[in-house]
Write a protein that holds these residues in place. Structure first.
Motif, PDB file in Angstrom:
ATOM      1  N   ILE A 163      -4.490  35.086  -8.278  1.00 39.78           N
ATOM      2  CA  ILE A 163      -4.910  33.854  -7.841  1.00 39.78           C
ATOM      3  C   ILE A 163      -4.667  33.810  -6.407  1.00 39.78           C
ATOM      4  O   ILE A 163      -5.775  33.001  -5.561  1.00 39.78           O
ATOM      5  CB  ILE A 163      -3.961  33.076  -8.387  1.00 39.78           C
ATOM      6  N   ALA A 164      -3.918  34.574  -5.875  1.00 45.07           N
ATOM      7  CA  ALA A 164      -4.220  34.726  -4.344  1.00 45.07           C
ATOM      8  C   ALA A 164      -5.273  35.128  -3.699  1.00 45.07           C
ATOM      9  O   ALA A 164      -5.887  34.652  -2.769  1.00 45.07           O
ATOM     10  CB  ALA A 164      -2.930  35.172  -3.701  1.00 45.07           C
ATOM     11  N   GLY A 165      -5.806  36.054  -4.303  1.00 40.66           N
ATOM     12  CA  GLY A 165      -6.965  36.820  -3.944  1.00 40.66           C
ATOM     13  C   GLY A 165      -8.220  35.831  -4.232  1.00 40.66           C
ATOM     14  O   GLY A 165      -9.115  35.627  -3.500  1.00 40.66           O
ATOM     15  N   THR A 189       3.639  29.836 -10.727  1.00 43.61           N
ATOM     16  CA  THR A 189       2.986  28.499 -10.197  1.00 43.61           C
ATOM     17  C   THR A 189       1.713  28.689  -9.473  1.00 43.61           C
ATOM     18  O   THR A 189       1.843  29.204  -8.298  1.00 43.61           O
ATOM     19  CB  THR A 189       4.150  28.131  -9.394  1.00 43.61           C
ATOM     20  N   PRO A 190       0.468  28.528 -10.076  1.00 46.34           N
ATOM     21  CA  PRO A 190      -0.656  28.729  -9.371  1.00 46.34           C
ATOM     22  C   PRO A 190      -0.720  28.096  -7.885  1.00 46.34           C
ATOM     23  O   PRO A 190      -1.421  28.660  -6.939  1.00 46.34           O
ATOM     24  CB  PRO A 190      -1.779  28.025 -10.318  1.00 46.34           C
ATOM     25  N   THR A 191      -0.164  27.017  -7.722  1.00 46.33           N
ATOM     26  CA  THR A 191      -0.422  26.136  -6.296  1.00 46.33           C
ATOM     27  C   THR A 191       0.435  27.058  -5.246  1.00 46.33           C
ATOM     28  O   THR A 191      -0.059  26.911  -4.225  1.00 46.33           O
ATOM     29  CB  THR A 191       0.258  25.014  -6.492  1.00 46.33           C
ATOM     30  N   GLU A 192       1.277  27.981  -5.689  1.00 53.74           N
ATOM     31  CA  GLU A 192       2.190  28.484  -4.664  1.00 53.74           C
ATOM     32  C   GLU A 192       1.262  29.857  -4.174  1.00 53.74           C
ATOM     33  O   GLU A 192       1.550  30.430  -3.091  1.00 53.74           O
ATOM     34  CB  GLU A 192       3.509  29.048  -5.340  1.00 53.74           C
ATOM     35  N   LEU A 193       0.386  30.073  -4.980  1.00 56.54           N
ATOM     36  CA  LEU A 193      -0.693  31.177  -4.823  1.00 56.54           C
ATOM     37  C   LEU A 193      -1.903  30.672  -4.235  1.00 56.54           C
ATOM     38  O   LEU A 193      -2.762  31.724  -3.980  1.00 56.54           O
ATOM     39  CB  LEU A 193      -0.867  32.206  -5.819  1.00 56.54           C
ATOM     40  N   GLY A 194      -2.081  29.500  -3.999  1.00 58.13           N
ATOM     41  CA  GLY A 194      -3.220  29.163  -3.369  1.00 58.13           C
ATOM     42  C   GLY A 194      -4.323  28.147  -4.366  1.00 58.13           C
ATOM     43  O   GLY A 194      -5.549  27.748  -3.875  1.00 58.13           O
ATOM     44  N   ALA A 195      -3.910  27.994  -5.556  1.00 59.44           N
ATOM     45  CA  ALA A 195      -4.914  27.003  -6.523  1.00 59.44           C
ATOM     46  C   ALA A 195      -5.024  25.656  -5.911  1.00 59.44           C
ATOM     47  O   ALA A 195      -3.829  25.051  -5.433  1.00 59.44           O
ATOM     48  CB  ALA A 195      -4.465  27.095  -7.991  1.00 59.44           C
ATOM     49  N   ASP A 196      -6.067  25.062  -6.209  1.00 61.46           N
ATOM     50  CA  ASP A 196      -6.155  23.502  -5.906  1.00 61.46           C
ATOM     51  C   ASP A 196      -5.886  22.681  -6.912  1.00 61.46           C
ATOM     52  O   ASP A 196      -5.257  21.643  -6.677  1.00 61.46           O
ATOM     53  CB  ASP A 196      -7.691  23.434  -5.519  1.00 61.46           C
ATOM     54  N   VAL A 197      -5.981  23.213  -8.242  1.00 64.25           N
ATOM     55  CA  VAL A 197      -5.915  22.307  -9.434  1.00 64.25           C
ATOM     56  C   VAL A 197      -5.495  23.018 -10.466  1.00 64.25           C
ATOM     57  O   VAL A 197      -5.860  24.238 -10.688  1.00 64.25           O
ATOM     58  CB  VAL A 197      -7.262  21.595  -9.721  1.00 64.25           C
ATOM     59  N   VAL A 198      -4.352  22.746 -10.999  1.00 66.16           N
ATOM     60  CA  VAL A 198      -3.600  23.342 -12.226  1.00 66.16           C
ATOM     61  C   VAL A 198      -3.726  22.550 -13.373  1.00 66.16           C
ATOM     62  O   VAL A 198      -3.575  21.248 -13.357  1.00 66.16           O
ATOM     63  CB  VAL A 198      -2.126  23.735 -11.874  1.00 66.16           C
ATOM     64  N   LYS A 297       4.044  40.888 -11.776  1.00 64.46           N
ATOM     65  CA  LYS A 297       5.204  40.869 -11.252  1.00 64.46           C
ATOM     66  C   LYS A 297       5.329  40.127  -9.745  1.00 64.46           C
ATOM     67  O   LYS A 297       6.035  39.760  -9.207  1.00 64.46           O
ATOM     68  CB  LYS A 297       5.576  42.285 -11.143  1.00 64.46           C
ATOM     69  N   SER A 298       4.269  40.608  -9.198  1.00 67.49           N
ATOM     70  CA  SER A 298       4.242  39.951  -7.630  1.00 67.49           C
ATOM     71  C   SER A 298       4.067  38.320  -7.659  1.00 67.49           C
ATOM     72  O   SER A 298       4.405  37.866  -6.625  1.00 67.49           O
ATOM     73  CB  SER A 298       3.109  40.792  -6.931  1.00 67.49           C
ATOM     74  N   MET A 299       3.326  37.853  -8.796  1.00 68.79           N
ATOM     75  CA  MET A 299       3.071  36.573  -8.636  1.00 68.79           C
ATOM     76  C   MET A 299       4.495  35.600  -9.581  1.00 68.79           C
ATOM     77  O   MET A 299       4.523  34.629  -9.325  1.00 68.79           O
ATOM     78  CB  MET A 299       2.022  36.225  -9.571  1.00 68.79           C
ATOM     79  N   MET A 300       5.053  36.432 -10.348  1.00 69.96           N
ATOM     80  CA  MET A 300       6.060  35.819 -11.373  1.00 69.96           C
ATOM     81  C   MET A 300       7.252  35.161 -10.665  1.00 69.96           C
ATOM     82  O   MET A 300       7.906  35.630  -9.583  1.00 69.96           O
ATOM     83  CB  MET A 300       6.241  36.496 -12.400  1.00 69.96           C
ATOM     84  N   ASN A 301       7.634  33.897 -11.049  1.00 72.74           N
ATOM     85  CA  ASN A 301       8.882  33.291 -10.903  1.00 72.74           C
ATOM     86  C   ASN A 301       9.899  34.000 -11.551  1.00 72.74           C
ATOM     87  O   ASN A 301       9.927  34.512 -12.542  1.00 72.74           O
ATOM     88  CB  ASN A 301       8.947  31.963 -11.016  1.00 72.74           C
ATOM     89  N   GLU A 302      11.116  34.018 -11.068  1.00 73.43           N
ATOM     90  CA  GLU A 302      12.406  34.810 -11.577  1.00 73.43           C
ATOM     91  C   GLU A 302      12.654  34.030 -13.052  1.00 73.43           C
ATOM     92  O   GLU A 302      12.586  32.923 -13.216  1.00 73.43           O
ATOM     93  CB  GLU A 302      13.609  34.685 -10.671  1.00 73.43           C
ATOM     94  N   ASP A 303      13.177  34.912 -13.766  1.00 74.23           N
ATOM     95  CA  ASP A 303      13.976  34.564 -15.120  1.00 74.23           C
ATOM     96  C   ASP A 303      13.148  34.227 -16.324  1.00 74.23           C
ATOM     97  O   ASP A 303      13.657  34.355 -17.397  1.00 74.23           O
ATOM     98  CB  ASP A 303      14.604  33.056 -14.657  1.00 74.23           C
ATOM     99  N   TYR A 304      11.788  34.117 -15.988  1.00 72.66           N
ATOM    100  CA  TYR A 304      11.122  33.487 -17.201  1.00 72.66           C
ATOM    101  C   TYR A 304       9.967  34.622 -17.982  1.00 72.66           C
ATOM    102  O   TYR A 304       9.361  34.427 -19.057  1.00 72.66           O
ATOM    103  CB  TYR A 304      10.180  32.314 -16.905  1.00 72.66           C
ATOM    104  N   GLY A 305      10.281  35.780 -17.363  1.00 75.41           N
ATOM    105  CA  GLY A 305       9.515  36.942 -18.030  1.00 75.41           C
ATOM    106  C   GLY A 305       7.939  36.885 -18.093  1.00 75.41           C
ATOM    107  O   GLY A 305       7.247  36.182 -17.164  1.00 75.41           O
ATOM    108  N   PHE A 306       7.457  37.515 -18.856  1.00 76.09           N
ATOM    109  CA  PHE A 306       6.067  37.706 -18.836  1.00 76.09           C
ATOM    110  C   PHE A 306       5.234  36.813 -19.925  1.00 76.09           C
ATOM    111  O   PHE A 306       4.002  37.243 -20.383  1.00 76.09           O
ATOM    112  CB  PHE A 306       5.547  39.292 -19.103  1.00 76.09           C
ATOM    113  N   GLY A 307       5.968  36.032 -20.469  1.00 78.18           N
ATOM    114  CA  GLY A 307       5.226  35.180 -21.510  1.00 78.18           C
ATOM    115  C   GLY A 307       5.299  35.575 -22.765  1.00 78.18           C
ATOM    116  O   GLY A 307       5.832  36.540 -23.180  1.00 78.18           O
ATOM    117  N   GLY A 308       5.063  34.755 -23.933  1.00 75.45           N
ATOM    118  CA  GLY A 308       5.121  34.757 -25.352  1.00 75.45           C
ATOM    119  C   GLY A 308       4.068  35.182 -26.273  1.00 75.45           C
ATOM    120  O   GLY A 308       3.934  35.362 -27.157  1.00 75.45           O
TER     121      GLY A 308
END
Length: 405
Positions: A163-165, A189-198, A297-308
Motif C-alpha cells: 500500500i505504501a508503494g 490500517t491502509p490510511t496509515e500507509l497512504g491510502a486515500d479511501v478505504v 509483517k511490515s504493515m500489520m498492527n500488533e496483536d491481530y495476526g495475519f487474518g482468518g
C-alpha cells in the motif's frame, strides 16, 4: 508507533435517548421540522444535527460511520446497504466517461464484474494488473487514469498489496488510491500507509454473524460529502441506503471485533502450518513461504495476526467438492460463500465468488480448479478441528498423491 485501531473503537461512547448504553435506533424514514426554513437549510446542507429523509442519513447510520472512521483513522465514513454499494459508489463518484482505472487483477468477483462488464457501458475503462509488481502498475497509467484500486489482501488468492508503494505511485500521478480492506480489518490500517479511501464489506468480519449485508466508504470529509450530495452524489442518487436496524446491529458487533480477529488469525495460523506440513500447497500471509509475508509483517498492527483466510489446493474441482461436502457433513463448517462467520466457511472460488472472472483469466492469475478458500472460524479447540479435517482429507484420498513432509 503502530496504530491501535481497537482503542479508537473502545473510546467511542454513546448514550441512548433514554440513557441507554446503546444509542437509540432511529426507526423513521422521514423527519419533521419545526420551521420551513430549517427544512430548506437541511436540504442545502447548511444545518447540522437535523435529518430530512433516511436515504440521506439517519442517526443510526452516522453512529456506525463514526465508529468505522475511528477504526480506519479517517475523518468520516458513509455506510451503504452492501459492500458493492460502497465500491461502485466510490468509483462512480471519482470517474466519468473516458476515465481510466488501474485495478488489481485478483479482486472480489463482483468488483471485477463491475469494472470489466458494467463500467464500460459508461465508457470507463479498467486495466487489470498484477498489483504486487509496482513497475507493472505504473506502466499502465495513462493521462486519463483517475483511480488506483486494490485489496489489502486479495480475494481469493491472498496476494498482499504494497500500500505504501502504491500510494507513492498514486501521489506521483495525481490518482486516488482506493483500498478494499475487507480481509484484514484491524490487522492493516491502509490510511496509515497512504491510502486515500478505504472500503469494507461490513457483511464479513466486521459484522461477524452472517446475518447482515452492508458496506462502508471511509475517507476525507470532502470526499464523503461528495458521495452524499443531493445534487451529484453517487451514494445519494443511486440509493444504496443501509437500514437503521442493521446499522445498530453492526455497531454492537464491532465491539467484539478485536477479540474475534485475534481468534480467527490464531486458528488460521495453526491450520495453515499444519496443512503446509502435510504437503498441501497452502497460501496464508502468516507463512514464511508466502511471497509477501515480510511485507504483511511490515504493515500489520500488533496483536491481530495475519487474518482468518487461507487457501489450499487439492488438485481438482471434484476433489475439492468431495472434501467440502464431507467436512460439512461432519459439522466442521459450511459449504458457503462469504467469510467472517463464527464457524468455518469453505468454497471453491473458481466456481463461486470468482466465477465472474473468465476461466482463461482465472488460469492466468493462478486460480486453479482445486483451490479451496477457507474462512476459518472461532473454534476453541483448533487441534481437534485439524484432526477432524485431516481425517476428512484421508477419507477422500488426498494423501495418496502428495509427499508427506
Amino acid at each position: 508507533m503502530k496504530y491501535k485501531p481497537a482503542n479508537h473503537i473502545q473510546d467511542l461512547q454513546y448514550f441512548g435517548e433514554f440513557g441507554g448504553v446503546n444509542p437509540s435506533i432511529s426507526d423513521s424514514s422521514t423527519y419533521t421540522f419545526l420551521s420551513a426554513k430549517t427544512m430548506f437549510d437541511t436540504f442545502e446542507g447548511n444545518q447540522d444535527g437535523c435529518y430530512l429523509y433516511s436515504r440521506h442519513s439517519t442517526p443510526s447510520n452516522l453512529y456506525l460511520g463514526e465508529a468505522l472512521a475511528a477504526m480506519e483513522g479517517t475523518e468520516t465514513a458513509n455506510v451503504a446497504a452492501s459492500g458493492m454499494g460502497a465500491i461502485t459508489g466510490a468509483l462512480l463518484q471519482l470517474c466519468k466517461a473516458d476515465d481510466h482505472i488501474v485495478s488489481s487483477r485478483t479482486i472480489y468477483g463482483g468488483t471485477y464484474a463491475f469494472l470489466k462488464n458494467f463500467a464500460p457501458r459508461l465508457n470507463i475503462k479498467t486495466s487489470f494488473v498484477d498489483i504486487t509488481k509496482l513497475d507493472t502498475v505504473e506502466a499502465v497509467i495513462t493521462p486519463n487514469t483517475k483511480v488506483l484500486y486494490c485489496e489489502s489482501v486479495s480475494n481469493p488468492l491472498l496476494e498482499v498489496a504494497d500500500i505504501a508503494g502504491l500510494s507513492k505511485i498514486a501521489k506521483k500521478h495525481g490518482l486516488t488510491l482506493i483500498v478494499d480492506n475487507t480481509f484484514s480489518p484491524l490487522s492493516i490500517t491502509p490510511t496509515e500507509l497512504g491510502a486515500d479511501v478505504v472500503i469494507h464489506s461490513l457483511t464479513k468480519f466486521i459484522n461477524g454473524s452472517s446475518d447482515t449485508v452492508g458496506g462502508v466508504t471511509c475517507g476525507t470529509q470532502e470526499f464523503i460529502n461528495s458521495l452524499r450530495s443531493v445534487i451529484d452524489g453517487a451514494n445519494m442518487l443511486l440509493g444504496p441506503t443501509m437500514d437503521s436496524l442493521r446499522s445498530a446491529s453492526i455497531l454492537k458487533n464491532m465491539r467484539t471485533l478485536h477479540i474475534r480477529m485475534k481468534q480467527h488469525s490464531k486458528n488460521a495460523m495453526f491450520l495453515a502450518e499444519k496443512f503446509e506440513a502435510d504437503g498441501f500447497r497452502t497460501v496464508y500471509p502468516g507463512l514464511e513461504s508466502h511471497p509477501s509475508h515480510n511485507l504483511f509483517k511490515s504493515m500489520m498492527n500488533e496483536d491481530y495476526g495475519f487474518g482468518g483466510m487461507l487457501t489450499i489446493d487439492v488438485g481438482s474441482l471434484d476433489k475439492a467438492n468431495e472434501l467440502m461436502e464431507l467436512m460439512q457433513e461432519r459439522n466442521l463448517g459450511y459449504l458457503a460463500v462469504s467469510l467472517g462467520f463464527y464457524k468455518t466457511l469453505f468454497s471453491a472460488p473458481g466456481t463461486s465468488t470468482s466465477s465472474e472472472i473468465p476461466v482463461e483469466e482465472q488460469i492466468e492469475m493462478g486460480l486453479s480448479d482445486g483451490l479451496i478458500r477457507f474462512s476459518i472460524g472461532l473454534d476453541n479447540d483448533i487441534e481437534r478441528t485439524y484432526k477432524m479435517m485431516k481425517d476428512c482429507m484421508e477419507t477422500v484420498g488426498l494423501f495418496e498423491n502428495i509427499s508427506l513432509n
